[in-house]
Design an enzyme around this catalytic site. Sequence first.
Site, PDB file in Angstrom:
ATOM      1  CB  ILE A   1       2.375  -8.354  -5.224  1.00  0.00           C
ATOM      2  CG1 ILE A   1       3.901  -8.490  -5.214  1.00  0.00           C
ATOM      3  CG2 ILE A   1       1.955  -6.893  -5.036  1.00  0.00           C
ATOM      4  CD1 ILE A   1       4.584  -7.932  -3.981  1.00  0.00           C
ATOM      5  CE  LYS A   2      -5.483  -6.884  -0.312  1.00  0.00           C
ATOM      6  NZ  LYS A   2      -5.872  -5.756   0.543  1.00  0.00           N
ATOM      7  CD  GLN A   3      -0.973  -1.819  -4.821  1.00  0.00           C
ATOM      8  OE1 GLN A   3      -1.747  -1.260  -4.061  1.00  0.00           O
ATOM      9  NE2 GLN A   3       0.360  -1.713  -4.731  1.00  0.00           N
TER      10      GLN A   3
ATOM     11  CE1 TYR B   1      -3.351  -2.625  -0.007  1.00  0.00           C
ATOM     12  CE2 TYR B   1      -3.719  -2.286   2.326  1.00  0.00           C
ATOM     13  CZ  TYR B   1      -4.033  -2.923   1.150  1.00  0.00           C
ATOM     14  OH  TYR B   1      -5.039  -3.865   1.121  1.00  0.00           O
TER      15      TYR B   1
END
Length: 352
Positions: free
Chosen positions: A238-240, A203
């Site tokens: 990856i978390k976006q 983030y």
Amino acid sequence: MPSKKITDLLGDKAAYLLEHQCKTIDKSTISLPSPDHVEKSWITSNRSNQVLRSIQTLLGHGRLANTGYCSIFPVDQGIEHSAGSAFAPNPIYFDPENIVKLAMEGGCNAVASTYGVLGIMSRKYAHRIPFVVKINHNEFLSLPNRFDQTMFGTVKSAWNMGAVAVGATIYWGSAESARQLKEVAEAFELAHELGMATILWCYTRNNGFKVDGVDYHTSADLTGQANHLGVTLQADIIKQKLPTNNGGYLATKHGKTSPLVYEKLTTDHPIDLCRYQVLNCYSGRVGLINSGGESKGASDLQDSVYTAVINKRAGGMGLILGRKAFQRPFNEGVALLNATQDVYLDKDITVA
């Protein structure tokens, strides 16, 4: 043709999303999710056999098992916001067992939550659904509020409870990001030594990313760079957040970019913007999962399917969907999770 249910939910945006062809970054140049993702992306890496097994365990569970896609159910809002704000709409989720049950009934690849939630349920469920332990959080009880990520436990304790992966957040661009980077890098290295996979919530966070009333925290160029920093930490997924605009570098007049990012590598189409996020994940070698976002009520199902279509067609690996599912009756939460998974199971929804 994609299923009528999906096209109906997309409404007047169906053709815009389902017929779009990406002419910025050709799909042939990126690594796409596939049943042999581990062999294609990780077999030449420095990840150990145990880490590869953990990644495969996560990708081999639930309704999306062995497709290369994943649906992760996350609940850490009890800390990130407050338990009252998160669970008052549906108080059954004050009980951690119901969090795990919803992930299982919803056919998710994994459940991601806090040390406390997963720890208190670990002996009953760690062998039944992959656990992802979130190791740091933004605690909002302090006054004034601090936008920081603080470690809540140890990687070793996550390993002891049987977790297949650990997750962490870094607020890239914040004053504390250098410390968070060091903490998470060390935690991820230990997790890999113990054989666990790693997922990084990438983030952006800085008041300077808001310029002339426009919020660039989810611009494609800034979130893309956040992703690139995340894969440099050796995150395995990856978390976006889904990109909502572009030009954050240009608006803030900070950092370095290239005109080609805006003239050649992106357009204003949401799939092209998300494709740029995928590009920054080592051209898709590291899977990109996008966020389902906050619950807005009646539009949640439509919004979730919209996000899933963009992520899949951009070359992403899946969704991490929480509040939209648990802030509604249990059966409705299951149905919403299944509806987004159906996007990834629909062979007629292809990569753009």
